[in-house]
Design a protein around this motif. Sequence first.
Motif, PDB file in Angstrom:
ATOM      1  N   GLY A  69       0.886  -1.166  -0.138  1.00 22.45           N
ATOM      2  CA  GLY A  69      -0.144   0.131  -0.218  1.00 22.45           C
ATOM      3  C   GLY A  69       0.726   1.304  -0.064  1.00 22.45           C
ATOM      4  O   GLY A  69       0.538   2.308   0.927  1.00 22.45           O
ATOM      5  N   PRO A 120      -5.384   2.614  -0.547  1.00 25.27           N
ATOM      6  CA  PRO A 120      -5.040   1.352  -0.078  1.00 25.27           C
ATOM      7  C   PRO A 120      -5.605   0.900   1.397  1.00 25.27           C
ATOM      8  O   PRO A 120      -5.190   0.159   1.708  1.00 25.27           O
ATOM      9  CB  PRO A 120      -3.513   1.709   0.063  1.00 25.27           C
ATOM     10  N   SER A 124      -2.057   0.294   5.599  1.00 23.66           N
ATOM     11  CA  SER A 124      -0.953   0.522   4.445  1.00 23.66           C
ATOM     12  C   SER A 124       0.063   1.525   4.636  1.00 23.66           C
ATOM     13  O   SER A 124       0.076   2.368   5.643  1.00 23.66           O
ATOM     14  CB  SER A 124      -1.901   1.105   3.308  1.00 23.66           C
TER      15      SER A 124
END
Length: 168
Positions: A69, A120, A124
Amino acid sequence: MDTGILILRLLVGLLVAGHGVQKVSSHLGGRGLRGGTAEFRADGFRGGALTALAAGGGQIGSGLLLAAGLLTPLAATGVIGVMTVALTVKWSHGLWVQNDGYEYPLVLIGTASALAATGPGARSLDAALGLTPYPLWWAALALAAGLGSGLLTRLVLHRPAAPEPAEH
């Protein structure tokens, strides 16, 4: 929702990265750089080992970024790009994977696009670094740049098929 996005990022990102590892090494069932080079040549691409290294490196890098991410729109762009090239290779076989079709690359393109659009999630590196939320236009840019780079790669590196010999 963040747990679902995390699972999706890890699954897709690590599969894409693993696919890249297979292109450049004997790990994860790969055939090494020689095998990756032969695969690209068999699919009609120029560039030999350099093409296999670029594709494998792109898959490893974008896959790991997506899984973590981190820089999610850039990661999605990379996944979309390499999977667009794969889609063009499999296009003539039709959609379904049973016939060596483009179903799997299409799913990965769609998933990367969706992750660029949703972001994300809270679990992340982007969130930890304060880079989220990304504006929605980043998703459109990731899709356009990924598709464009994949199609450009195909155009520049793919050799046209040799013409069929004429019958007499």
